[in-house]
Write an enzyme that holds these catalytic residues in place. Structure first.
Site, PDB file in Angstrom:
ATOM      1  CG  HIS A  60      -0.730  -6.182   5.247  1.00 24.57           C
ATOM      2  ND1 HIS A  60      -0.845  -5.551   6.469  1.00 24.57           N
ATOM      3  CD2 HIS A  60      -1.854  -5.856   4.565  1.00 24.57           C
ATOM      4  CE1 HIS A  60      -1.988  -4.870   6.515  1.00 24.57           C
ATOM      5  NE2 HIS A  60      -2.613  -5.041   5.355  1.00 24.57           N
ATOM      6  CG  ASN A  73      -3.358  -7.423   7.918  1.00 26.13           C
ATOM      7  OD1 ASN A  73      -3.583  -6.860   8.977  1.00 26.13           O
ATOM      8  ND2 ASN A  73      -4.073  -7.176   6.828  1.00 26.13           N
ATOM      9  CD  GLU A  74      -7.817  -7.035   8.032  1.00 28.55           C
ATOM     10  OE1 GLU A  74      -8.151  -7.084   6.839  1.00 28.55           O
ATOM     11  OE2 GLU A  74      -8.111  -6.086   8.774  1.00 28.55           O
ATOM     12  CD  GLU A 128      -5.121  -2.758   9.548  1.00 29.70           C
ATOM     13  OE1 GLU A 128      -6.229  -2.528   9.013  1.00 29.70           O
ATOM     14  OE2 GLU A 128      -4.271  -3.496   9.045  1.00 29.70           O
ATOM     15  CD  GLU A 178      -8.322   0.795   1.976  1.00 27.46           C
ATOM     16  OE1 GLU A 178      -7.236   0.916   2.551  1.00 27.46           O
ATOM     17  OE2 GLU A 178      -9.136  -0.100   2.231  1.00 27.46           O
ATOM     18  CD1 TRP A 179      -6.585  -2.926   1.136  1.00 22.17           C
ATOM     19  CD2 TRP A 179      -5.105  -3.878  -0.250  1.00 22.17           C
ATOM     20  NE1 TRP A 179      -5.472  -3.274   1.867  1.00 22.17           N
ATOM     21  CE2 TRP A 179      -4.560  -3.854   1.047  1.00 22.17           C
ATOM     22  CE3 TRP A 179      -4.330  -4.443  -1.288  1.00 22.17           C
ATOM     23  CZ2 TRP A 179      -3.278  -4.353   1.348  1.00 22.17           C
ATOM     24  CZ3 TRP A 179      -3.055  -4.945  -0.987  1.00 22.17           C
ATOM     25  CH2 TRP A 179      -2.548  -4.895   0.311  1.00 22.17           C
ATOM     26  CE1 TYR A 197      -9.882   0.539   9.488  1.00 21.01           C
ATOM     27  CE2 TYR A 197      -9.654  -1.830   9.773  1.00 21.01           C
ATOM     28  CZ  TYR A 197      -9.098  -0.604   9.461  1.00 21.01           C
ATOM     29  OH  TYR A 197      -7.774  -0.501   9.134  1.00 21.01           O
ATOM     30  CD1 TRP A 209      -5.948   2.152   7.407  1.00 24.54           C
ATOM     31  CD2 TRP A 209      -4.228   0.782   7.865  1.00 24.54           C
ATOM     32  NE1 TRP A 209      -5.374   1.781   6.218  1.00 24.54           N
ATOM     33  CE2 TRP A 209      -4.327   0.940   6.470  1.00 24.54           C
ATOM     34  CE3 TRP A 209      -3.217  -0.040   8.393  1.00 24.54           C
ATOM     35  CZ2 TRP A 209      -3.441   0.300   5.587  1.00 24.54           C
ATOM     36  CZ3 TRP A 209      -2.356  -0.667   7.514  1.00 24.54           C
ATOM     37  CH2 TRP A 209      -2.469  -0.498   6.120  1.00 24.54           C
ATOM     38  CD  GLN A 259      -2.889  -1.154   2.321  1.00 24.16           C
ATOM     39  OE1 GLN A 259      -2.568  -1.765   3.328  1.00 24.16           O
ATOM     40  NE2 GLN A 259      -4.040  -0.516   2.232  1.00 24.16           N
ATOM     41  CG  ASN A 269      -6.347  -5.306  11.758  1.00 17.68           C
ATOM     42  OD1 ASN A 269      -5.562  -5.026  12.657  1.00 17.68           O
ATOM     43  ND2 ASN A 269      -5.954  -5.627  10.541  1.00 17.68           N
TER      44      ASN A 269
HETATM   45  O1  LGS Z   1      -6.119  -0.766   4.160  1.00 13.31           O
HETATM   46  C1  LGS Z   1      -6.655  -1.756   4.878  1.00 13.31           C
HETATM   47  C2  LGS Z   1      -7.582  -1.323   5.957  1.00 13.31           C
HETATM   48  C3  LGS Z   1      -8.647  -0.312   5.629  1.00 13.31           C
HETATM   49  O2  LGS Z   1      -9.889  -0.914   6.051  1.00 13.31           O
HETATM   50  C4  LGS Z   1      -5.628  -2.708   5.523  1.00 13.31           C
HETATM   51  O3  LGS Z   1      -4.600  -3.045   4.655  1.00 13.31           O
HETATM   52  C5  LGS Z   1      -6.330  -3.964   5.927  1.00 13.31           C
HETATM   53  O4  LGS Z   1      -5.506  -4.687   6.809  1.00 13.31           O
HETATM   54  C6  LGS Z   1      -7.720  -3.763   6.520  1.00 13.31           C
HETATM   55  O5  LGS Z   1      -8.568  -4.716   5.935  1.00 13.31           O
HETATM   56  N1  LGS Z   1      -8.347  -2.482   6.307  1.00 13.31           N
HETATM   57  C7  LGS Z   1      -9.653  -2.210   6.361  1.00 13.31           C
HETATM   58  N2  LGS Z   1     -10.540  -3.074   6.657  1.00 13.31           N
HETATM   59  C8  LGS Z   1     -11.895  -2.904   6.853  1.00 13.31           C
HETATM   60  C9  LGS Z   1     -12.637  -4.181   6.789  1.00 13.31           C
HETATM   61  C10 LGS Z   1     -12.737  -4.676   5.407  1.00 13.31           C
HETATM   62  C11 LGS Z   1     -13.819  -5.664   5.341  1.00 13.31           C
HETATM   63  C12 LGS Z   1     -14.756  -5.343   4.261  1.00 13.31           C
HETATM   64  C13 LGS Z   1     -15.961  -6.193   4.408  1.00 13.31           C
HETATM   65  C14 LGS Z   1     -16.828  -6.077   3.200  1.00 13.31           C
HETATM   66  C15 LGS Z   1     -17.835  -7.145   3.189  1.00 13.31           C
END
Ligand code: LGS
Length: 493
Positions: A144, A189-190, A398, A452-453, A334, A445, A42, A332
């Site tokens: 990641h 990560n996740e 995060e 942002e993906w 949100y 974060w 990123q 993490n």
């Molecule tokens: O940029 C990413 C942040 C931003 O929001 C980071 O790299 C990731 O580790 C993380 O996933 N991040 C993020 N997550 C929010 C949750 C995403 C799940 C979306 C669910 C949709 C069904």
């Protein structure tokens, strides 16, 4: 006069008592860790520089139609060249730790240990050294999301068991090269995002849709890879026990849409178990998946009916190997969903959970439609973790909010971000001081607006603004930067 003096003294002592109480209620332990996070793909750019191999995200973004605005991480924040500016920004805020990730194909361009890139190692060595010189503790994520493309091409990525040994080889190189300086490690990560988006819906790299079983298979390999790396670290690289290693899991809070509906309450629990429990239950409870998953997709009698099970099964040996493999609970978080039970047909990860999610119309947001501000959900989630997993030390790796603003003023005057962090941190402090949860660190974060993906550069999470059309990519502080800096100084809000 004496009466007045007594009165004044009485008032003063009440005020003092209140202040002490207040300070105590808002206090976190002195060694509480405050930090900021980023991830290699990123921010780094330099996607093919100095011998770096391509990752699955390089390939995925280079295919038109995948990313908003056709964006890529080819240059991103250019941290491959501007890492000193990142450290300056971190210093300006006053963080205690910086969470960043290593790019596997920058270190092993072909994914395997037979070709180690010296230039890649030097890049991270310099970064780590300079962080330490500035008293900033590095917290390093090994994975990641940027798998070497070569391993996707040759083995099908995480779907193939072979990857477990290859991940272990990569981790060994990282521990050998950086283990003396780095004392805080995260394996993954996740894994939820890696498996669900990468191999079930196919909406993230590598874009594979083995709908209904890809996620479970890859999740299985990730858990085993995590456990192998945990044991290797402890046995070979952490003899003095000064290091800590864990995994970072992601979860929104699932709130039953109606607290009077038994099926909504069950649905919310089921969703949490499918998201967080999928990885947390094996690691923190008994080496195996939560019952909610076993009953729904694995069949209770998985032994007799293996063919019908889409959930792979661990051997007893593997369960023992996985249980207890995290020195802290990396989280993490949100936002929050309202959950109601639904009967969904068709085998896919999301259909398997049999729930419907929604948001309360009164919840505010800024950028992403799913990212609504629900601070109490954070407190409830921390309590859920405390109750399910025997109150482990939790490290928030995060937490943050994006905006999709297009004007500079909108981006820089980010009062909504200040409001979000203030309320989420307040709820975290209440979870600690009133509910007895153990939280040992908080990582916002993100340090910088970055790639942002799937949303490319249209969603901004940073405390620093970057103009992505300016080739020199200057870092510019937002209003929230000063706020977070104050939080760190006060050790709370
Ligand atoms: O940029 C990413 C942040 C931003 O929001 C980071 O790299 C990731 O580790 C993380 O996933 N991040 C993020 N997550 C929010 C949750 C995403 C799940 C979306 C669910 C949709 C069904």
């Amino acid at each position: 006069f004496i009466l007045r003096l007594l009165h004044v003294l009485a008032v003063c002592s009440t005020i003092t008592a209140n202040v002490i109480l207040d300070v105590k209620e808002n206090a976190l332990s002195k060694d509480f860790m405050w930090g900021l996070a980023t991830a290699a793909y990123q921010i780094e750019g330099g996607w093919n520089e100095d011998g770096k191999g391509p990752s699955i995200w390089d390939n995925y973004t280079h295919i038109p139609g995948h990313i908003a605005g056709g964006a890529t991480g080819d240059v991103a924040c250019d941290s491959y060249h501007k890492w000193r500016d990142d450290i300056k920004a971190l210093k300006e805020i006053g963080v205690k730790h910086y969470r960043f990730s290593l790019s596997w194909p920058r270190i092993l361009p072909g994914g395997t240990k037979d070709r180690v890139s010296y230039r890649g190692i030097v890049y991270y060595r310099n970064l780590i050294k300079e962080l330490k010189n500035n008293n900033i503790e590095p917290m390093v994520t090994l994975y990641h999301w940027d798998l070497p493309q070569a391993l996707q091409d040759r083995y099908g990525g995480w779907v193939n068991e072979t990857i477990i040994g290859l991940f272990k080889d990569y981790a060994r190189v990282c521990f050998q090269e950086f283990g003396k300086e780095v004392k805080l490690w995260l394996t993954f990560n996740e894994p939820w995002c890696v498996t669900v988006f990468g191999y079930d819906t196919g909406t993230g790299a590598p874009g594979v849709n083995m709908t209904g079983y890809g996620a479970y298979r890859t999740g299985h390999n990730i858990l085993k890879a995590h456990a192998e790396v945990y044991h290797m670290y402890q046995e070979e690289f952490n003899k003095d026990k000064k290091g800590k290693i864990g995994i970072t899991l992601n979860a929104d809070w699932s709130e039953p849409k109606s607290n009077k509906s038994a099926s909504d309450i069950k649905a919310a629990e089921r969703e949490l178990q499918f998201q967080l429990g999928w990885f947390a239950h094996p690691i923190y409870v008994n080496g195996d998946y939560p019952n909610e998953m076993i009953w729904k997709i694995g069949n209770k009698s998985r032994d007799e009916n293996l063919k019908k099970s889409r959930l792979p099964k661990f051997t007893e040996e593997e369960k023992k190997r996985i249980k207890g493999t995290s020195d802290f609970f990396g989280l993490n978080h949100y936002s929050t969903n309202l959950v109601t039970s639904a009967s969904l047909s068709g085998a896919s990860y999301f259909n398997d959970i049999d729930v419907q999610n929604s948001k309360d119309p009164s919840w505010s947001g800024a950028g992403y439609p799913w990212l609504k501000v629900v601070p109490w959900g954070f407190r409830k989630l921390l309590n859920w973790i405390k109750d399910r997993y025997n109150n482990p030390p939790v490290f928030i790796t995060e937490n943050g909010i994006s905006d999709a603003n297009s004007t500079l003023k909108g981006i820089l005057d980010d009062d909504f971000r200040i409001d979000y962090h203030k309320k989420y941190i307040q709820n975290m402090i209440e979870a600690v001081n009133s509910d007895g949860c153990q939280v040992i660190g908080y990582t916002a974060w993100s340090l910088l607006d970055n790639f942002e993906w799937n949303s490319g550069y249209t969603q901004h999470f940073g405390f620093y603004y970057i103009n992505f059309t300016d080739p020199s990519r200057p870092r510019h502080p937002k209003k929230s930067m000063k706020f977070y800096s104050q939080v760190i100084k006060n050790n709370g809000v």
